[in-house]
Design an enzyme around this catalytic site. Structure first.
Site, PDB file in Angstrom:
ATOM      1  N   GLY A 188      52.497  46.192  54.582  1.00 44.66           N
ATOM      2  CA  GLY A 188      52.643  45.868  53.160  1.00 44.66           C
ATOM      3  C   GLY A 188      52.703  47.117  52.303  1.00 44.66           C
ATOM      4  O   GLY A 188      51.750  47.895  52.259  1.00 44.66           O
ATOM      5  N   ALA A 189      53.868  47.312  51.644  1.00 44.18           N
ATOM      6  CA  ALA A 189      54.005  48.465  50.728  1.00 44.18           C
ATOM      7  C   ALA A 189      53.794  48.011  49.299  1.00 44.18           C
ATOM      8  O   ALA A 189      54.549  48.374  48.397  1.00 44.18           O
ATOM      9  CB  ALA A 189      55.382  49.108  50.903  1.00 44.18           C
ATOM     10  N   ILE A 192      48.123  47.916  46.968  1.00 45.17           N
ATOM     11  CA  ILE A 192      46.951  48.237  47.788  1.00 45.17           C
ATOM     12  C   ILE A 192      47.363  49.036  49.015  1.00 45.17           C
ATOM     13  O   ILE A 192      46.738  50.043  49.363  1.00 45.17           O
ATOM     14  CB  ILE A 192      46.183  46.938  48.140  1.00 45.17           C
ATOM     15  CG1 ILE A 192      45.589  46.343  46.854  1.00 45.17           C
ATOM     16  CG2 ILE A 192      45.080  47.199  49.165  1.00 45.17           C
ATOM     17  CD1 ILE A 192      44.922  44.993  47.018  1.00 45.17           C
ATOM     18  N   VAL A 277      48.752  42.645  52.864  1.00 39.92           N
ATOM     19  CA  VAL A 277      49.911  41.803  52.558  1.00 39.92           C
ATOM     20  C   VAL A 277      49.669  40.894  51.341  1.00 39.92           C
ATOM     21  O   VAL A 277      50.402  39.933  51.125  1.00 39.92           O
ATOM     22  CB  VAL A 277      50.318  40.940  53.777  1.00 39.92           C
ATOM     23  CG1 VAL A 277      50.793  41.815  54.919  1.00 39.92           C
ATOM     24  CG2 VAL A 277      49.163  40.052  54.231  1.00 39.92           C
ATOM     25  N   ASP A 319      41.697  36.403  38.908  1.00 40.23           N
ATOM     26  CA  ASP A 319      42.570  36.265  40.080  1.00 40.23           C
ATOM     27  C   ASP A 319      42.721  34.830  40.557  1.00 40.23           C
ATOM     28  O   ASP A 319      43.623  34.528  41.331  1.00 40.23           O
ATOM     29  CB  ASP A 319      42.000  37.079  41.263  1.00 40.23           C
ATOM     30  CG  ASP A 319      42.318  38.559  41.158  1.00 40.23           C
ATOM     31  OD1 ASP A 319      42.801  39.000  40.090  1.00 40.23           O
ATOM     32  OD2 ASP A 319      42.074  39.289  42.144  1.00 40.23           O
ATOM     33  N   HIS A 451      51.623  69.215  21.267  1.00 41.91           N
ATOM     34  CA  HIS A 451      52.340  70.106  22.199  1.00 41.91           C
ATOM     35  C   HIS A 451      51.374  71.161  22.701  1.00 41.91           C
ATOM     36  O   HIS A 451      50.602  71.694  21.905  1.00 41.91           O
ATOM     37  CB  HIS A 451      53.502  70.785  21.481  1.00 41.91           C
ATOM     38  CG  HIS A 451      54.201  71.804  22.350  1.00 41.91           C
ATOM     39  ND1 HIS A 451      55.033  71.434  23.375  1.00 41.91           N
ATOM     40  CD2 HIS A 451      54.144  73.166  22.344  1.00 41.91           C
ATOM     41  CE1 HIS A 451      55.488  72.537  23.965  1.00 41.91           C
ATOM     42  NE2 HIS A 451      54.968  73.592  23.367  1.00 41.91           N
TER      43      HIS A 451
HETATM   44  P1  FAD Z   1      36.740  39.134  41.754  1.00 44.40           P
HETATM   45  O1  FAD Z   1      36.626  40.539  41.345  1.00 44.40           O
HETATM   46  O2  FAD Z   1      37.323  38.819  43.080  1.00 44.40           O
HETATM   47  O3  FAD Z   1      35.286  38.525  41.618  1.00 44.40           O
HETATM   48  C1  FAD Z   1      34.996  37.216  41.960  1.00 44.40           C
HETATM   49  C2  FAD Z   1      33.507  37.127  42.204  1.00 44.40           C
HETATM   50  O4  FAD Z   1      33.144  35.774  42.292  1.00 44.40           O
HETATM   51  C3  FAD Z   1      33.060  37.785  43.509  1.00 44.40           C
HETATM   52  O5  FAD Z   1      31.979  38.620  43.261  1.00 44.40           O
HETATM   53  C4  FAD Z   1      32.661  36.599  44.392  1.00 44.40           C
HETATM   54  O6  FAD Z   1      31.602  36.910  45.277  1.00 44.40           O
HETATM   55  C5  FAD Z   1      32.201  35.611  43.341  1.00 44.40           C
HETATM   56  N1  FAD Z   1      32.282  34.213  43.759  1.00 44.40           N
HETATM   57  C6  FAD Z   1      33.345  33.557  44.297  1.00 44.40           C
HETATM   58  N2  FAD Z   1      33.046  32.270  44.476  1.00 44.40           N
HETATM   59  C7  FAD Z   1      31.778  32.099  44.068  1.00 44.40           C
HETATM   60  C8  FAD Z   1      30.913  30.979  44.005  1.00 44.40           C
HETATM   61  N3  FAD Z   1      31.311  29.769  44.382  1.00 44.40           N
HETATM   62  N4  FAD Z   1      29.662  31.167  43.528  1.00 44.40           N
HETATM   63  C9  FAD Z   1      29.249  32.395  43.133  1.00 44.40           C
HETATM   64  N5  FAD Z   1      30.016  33.475  43.154  1.00 44.40           N
HETATM   65  C10 FAD Z   1      31.273  33.332  43.608  1.00 44.40           C
HETATM   66  N6  FAD Z   1      42.928  45.832  39.866  1.00 44.40           N
HETATM   67  C11 FAD Z   1      43.165  46.665  38.830  1.00 44.40           C
HETATM   68  O7  FAD Z   1      43.330  46.198  37.711  1.00 44.40           O
HETATM   69  N7  FAD Z   1      43.189  48.023  39.014  1.00 44.40           N
HETATM   70  C12 FAD Z   1      43.029  48.590  40.226  1.00 44.40           C
HETATM   71  O8  FAD Z   1      43.072  49.814  40.361  1.00 44.40           O
HETATM   72  C13 FAD Z   1      42.791  47.742  41.339  1.00 44.40           C
HETATM   73  N8  FAD Z   1      42.588  48.260  42.562  1.00 44.40           N
HETATM   74  C14 FAD Z   1      42.298  47.425  43.610  1.00 44.40           C
HETATM   75  C15 FAD Z   1      42.088  47.976  44.861  1.00 44.40           C
HETATM   76  C16 FAD Z   1      41.787  47.164  45.938  1.00 44.40           C
HETATM   77  C17 FAD Z   1      41.537  47.782  47.291  1.00 44.40           C
HETATM   78  C18 FAD Z   1      41.665  45.748  45.741  1.00 44.40           C
HETATM   79  C19 FAD Z   1      41.297  44.854  46.881  1.00 44.40           C
HETATM   80  C20 FAD Z   1      41.880  45.192  44.498  1.00 44.40           C
HETATM   81  C21 FAD Z   1      42.215  46.019  43.423  1.00 44.40           C
HETATM   82  N9  FAD Z   1      42.462  45.497  42.143  1.00 44.40           N
HETATM   83  C22 FAD Z   1      42.740  46.342  41.102  1.00 44.40           C
HETATM   84  C23 FAD Z   1      42.422  44.040  41.879  1.00 44.40           C
HETATM   85  C24 FAD Z   1      41.109  43.653  41.215  1.00 44.40           C
HETATM   86  O9  FAD Z   1      40.044  44.031  42.058  1.00 44.40           O
HETATM   87  C25 FAD Z   1      41.087  42.165  40.932  1.00 44.40           C
HETATM   88  O10 FAD Z   1      42.209  41.823  40.163  1.00 44.40           O
HETATM   89  C26 FAD Z   1      39.830  41.776  40.176  1.00 44.40           C
HETATM   90  O11 FAD Z   1      38.675  42.131  40.877  1.00 44.40           O
HETATM   91  C27 FAD Z   1      39.819  40.277  39.886  1.00 44.40           C
HETATM   92  O12 FAD Z   1      38.684  39.970  39.157  1.00 44.40           O
HETATM   93  P2  FAD Z   1      38.024  38.526  39.193  1.00 44.40           P
HETATM   94  O13 FAD Z   1      36.823  38.613  38.330  1.00 44.40           O
HETATM   95  O14 FAD Z   1      39.042  37.500  38.901  1.00 44.40           O
HETATM   96  O15 FAD Z   1      37.609  38.288  40.708  1.00 44.40           O
HETATM   97  P1  AMP Z   2      51.213  42.939  47.344  1.00 44.72           P
HETATM   98  O1  AMP Z   2      51.300  41.432  47.288  1.00 44.72           O
HETATM   99  O2  AMP Z   2      51.782  43.647  46.154  1.00 44.72           O
HETATM  100  O3  AMP Z   2      49.852  43.416  47.691  1.00 44.72           O
HETATM  101  O4  AMP Z   2      52.157  43.393  48.547  1.00 44.72           O
HETATM  102  C1  AMP Z   2      52.045  42.888  49.844  1.00 44.72           C
HETATM  103  C2  AMP Z   2      53.322  43.238  50.598  1.00 44.72           C
HETATM  104  O5  AMP Z   2      53.187  42.887  51.973  1.00 44.72           O
HETATM  105  C3  AMP Z   2      54.563  42.537  50.074  1.00 44.72           C
HETATM  106  O6  AMP Z   2      55.500  43.492  49.632  1.00 44.72           O
HETATM  107  C4  AMP Z   2      55.081  41.749  51.288  1.00 44.72           C
HETATM  108  O7  AMP Z   2      56.488  41.773  51.363  1.00 44.72           O
HETATM  109  C5  AMP Z   2      54.470  42.512  52.460  1.00 44.72           C
HETATM  110  N1  AMP Z   2      54.345  41.691  53.692  1.00 44.72           N
HETATM  111  C6  AMP Z   2      53.868  40.429  53.814  1.00 44.72           C
HETATM  112  N2  AMP Z   2      53.900  39.992  55.099  1.00 44.72           N
HETATM  113  C7  AMP Z   2      54.430  41.014  55.846  1.00 44.72           C
HETATM  114  C8  AMP Z   2      54.718  41.211  57.242  1.00 44.72           C
HETATM  115  N3  AMP Z   2      54.482  40.257  58.171  1.00 44.72           N
HETATM  116  N4  AMP Z   2      55.251  42.409  57.633  1.00 44.72           N
HETATM  117  C9  AMP Z   2      55.477  43.395  56.723  1.00 44.72           C
HETATM  118  N5  AMP Z   2      55.222  43.259  55.393  1.00 44.72           N
HETATM  119  C10 AMP Z   2      54.705  42.107  54.942  1.00 44.72           C
END
Ligand code: FAD
Ligand code: AMP
Length: 478
Positions: A188-189, A192, A277, A319, A451
């Site tokens: 996945g490019a 993340i 992915v 999310d 600047h």
């Molecule tokens: P989450 O952060 O997923 O939080 C949900 C919380 O709800 C969790 O703590 C979970 O345990 C809790 N929960 C779930 N169900 C229950 C339940 N039934 N009872 C009690 N608790 C529960 N976004 C950016 O904007 N900038 C970035 O640079 C960025 N970098 C990222 C890098 C990585 C490696 C990853 C994986 C994600 C990144 N993201 C980034 C995405 C970002 O982390 C998410 O968009 C964001 O965390 C979503 O926030 P949220 O509050 O909707 O959910």
């Molecule tokens: P994102 O949803 O931005 O985190 O990107 C995930 C990426 O993974 C997308 O660009 C998909 O096209 C790619 N992807 C999903 N399934 C596969 C797979 N089986 N092989 C290679 N790339 C994949």
């Protein structure tokens, strides 16, 4: 009554904790439920973003960037560094320290704002009752006037590459490799995959990114993604487009990955494999069958423009609902929903959410891409300016990339800003403000920029929209 609240938030990620703090600030009796328990058995606050997402990934990107700079970027300044070594365990400890500090900080903010914190898994029942199943198995039922669902998302896994937590891992595992893998495969490019691939590539890993789509970063403006692809390839990231992973086999401590591209079936052997992915909304065991909340066809909680679910008084944010999976998008939805619950008018501008990819250089954009404007039949003007022609970029040895601005041909309104370059994540805020304030390209043209700064490229790109750039020869005479 102790177990009655005006607002109950399920999930303490950047969507949920911001919503809870805002609701409390607006005078509502608020509780927040979080189920995430760390290895030490303690509950952690802040969700994916703080624990295994935005923050730890940026900590590692910073460390690896400094290592790469010390190794390859200092010679040009006349600085001779004899031996640069990376202590991976120290780098990981620094990252863990930052996570600890920030997650503890959220707990403090919740407490300081008078939010009741409940540790356990929340499940919405009928009539806005919420069951909290604690870690010891006991269940407490609370009654909510309003519920905000903010359960976030989890990584998607694909059948060809089942995770084993050691060799084949998801994004969380890729934040914890105890040593630099010699050969690292990334599936996945997307954002993340590129960020985590960059971390380990900078530290010396030979990184191969397998991407099923033929187009690199399809969501970004084409001019920017083309530029970025060239730069990343030059940096040593081996990005294979049109390569769909179809299987994997363990070979001792390594993994052999099978993928299909235009030439047929191929294999690659890796020491570690990161499956990046995408992510999917998390709702399992969070919504009882009679709670009334409906999901859409992709498993997201169905909401309207103001995050109302199908049940009056129940909202969903972050999310777990449609829209970009970004922390700041969830937080803004949290603020909006808390305001609505407090009886205020609130609306969110989904057209002005910035996107950032923290590669080096960074990619950032807000608003429409040129391809989207073409598809929508919008008449537009476009102006671009390369960092190579910016004095500050030369001084910083950061001449890769450009700023591109798109404006409506008739009204001159700024419709999009696209940046590939150092500090793009900070610079894009200028585009966000331009979009929020409905600025014209002329407004940016008439603005005085300091600047020498990288932001002068924003000014010049705005001037270039009308063929008025000063520090490059314009395509057309005016
Ligand atoms: P989450 O952060 O997923 O939080 C949900 C919380 O709800 C969790 O703590 C979970 O345990 C809790 N929960 C779930 N169900 C229950 C339940 N039934 N009872 C009690 N608790 C529960 N976004 C950016 O904007 N900038 C970035 O640079 C960025 N970098 C990222 C890098 C990585 C490696 C990853 C994986 C994600 C990144 N993201 C980034 C995405 C970002 O982390 C998410 O968009 C964001 O965390 C979503 O926030 P949220 O509050 O909707 O959910
Ligand atoms: P994102 O949803 O931005 O985190 O990107 C995930 C990426 O993974 C997308 O660009 C998909 O096209 C790619 N992807 C999903 N399934 C596969 C797979 N089986 N092989 C290679 N790339 C994949």
């Amino acid at each position: 009554m102790a177990n009655q609240f005006e607002v109950v938030v399920i999930g303490s990620g950047p969507a949920g904790y911001v919503a809870a703090i805002k609701a409390a600030q607006l005078g509502k009796k608020t509780a927040i439920i979080e189920k995430w328990v760390k290895k030490d058995g303690k509950t952690t606050w802040g969700g994916t973003c703080l624990n295994v997402g935005c923050i730890p990934s940026k900590a590692l990107l910073q460390s690896s960037e400094m290592y790469a700079e010390a190794n390859h970027g200092l010679d040009i300044h006349g600085i001779d560094v004899k031996s640069v070594k990376m202590d991976v365990s120290k780098m990981l400890a620094r990252k863990d320290g930052i996570v600890d500090q920030l997650t503890t900080g959220i707990a403090g903010l919740l407490k300081g704002n008078g939010v009741t914190t409940l540790e356990g898994k929340g499940e919405l029942k009928a009539n806005k009752m919420v069951d909290v199943t604690k870690n010891d198995g006991s269940v407490e039922t609370i009654q909510a006037e309003n519920v905000i669902l903010a359960m976030g998302s989890v990584p998607v896994d694909i059948p060809p590459t089942p995770l084993d937590g050691s060799v084949i891992v998801d994004s969380t595992g890729a934040l914890e490799f105890p040593e630099v893998p010699k050969r690292l495969g990334v599936i996945g490019a997307g954002v993340i995959g590129l960020e985590l691939g960059s971390v380990w590539s900078r530290l010396g890993s030979e990184v191969v990114v397998l991407e099923a789509m033929e187009t690199f970063l399809a969501a970004a403006d084409k001019a920017i993604s083309k530029d970025a692809f060239k730069t990343f390839t030059k940096q040593g990231l081996d990005i294979r487009l049109g390569a769909r992973v179809t299987g994997s086999k363990m070979k001792g401590k390594k993994v052999e990955v099978t993928f299909q591209d235009s030439e047929g079936e191929k294999t690659e052997v890796f020491d570690k494999l990161v499956v990046a992915v995408g992510r999917r909304p998390y709702t399992e065991g969070c919504l009882s069958t009679d709670c009334g909340v409906k999901l859409d066809e992709r498993g997201f909680i169905f909401v309207d423009d103001q995050c109302r679910t199908t049940v009056p008084g129940v909202y969903a944010i972050g999310d777990v609902v449609r829209g970009p999976m970004l922390a700041h998008k969830g937080s803004e939805e949290g603020i909006m929903v808390a305001e609505i619950i407090a009886g205020h008018n609130a609306q969110m501008n989904y057209d002005a959410i910035p996107n950032v990819i923290y590669t080096h250089p960074e990619i950032a954009w807000v608003g429409k891409t040129e391809e989207e404007l073409k598809a929508d039949g919008v008449e537009y003007k476009s102006g671009a300016f390369p960092f190579a022609a910016i004095g500050r970029a030369q001084a910083a040895n950061a001449t890769d990339g450009q700023v591109k601005i798109l404006a409506d041909a008739k009204t001159d309104r700024v419709l999009g800003m696209h940046i590939f370059g150092m500090n793009a994540s900070e610079m894009v805020a200028q585009g966000v403000i331009a979009l929020e304030f409905a600025s014209s390209a002329e407004d940016l043209q008439l603005t005085c920029f300091a600047h020498p700064t990288l932001s002068e490229a924003v000014h010049e790109a705005a001037l270039a929209v009308d063929n008025m750039a000063i520090h490059k020869v314009n395509r057309k005479k005016r």
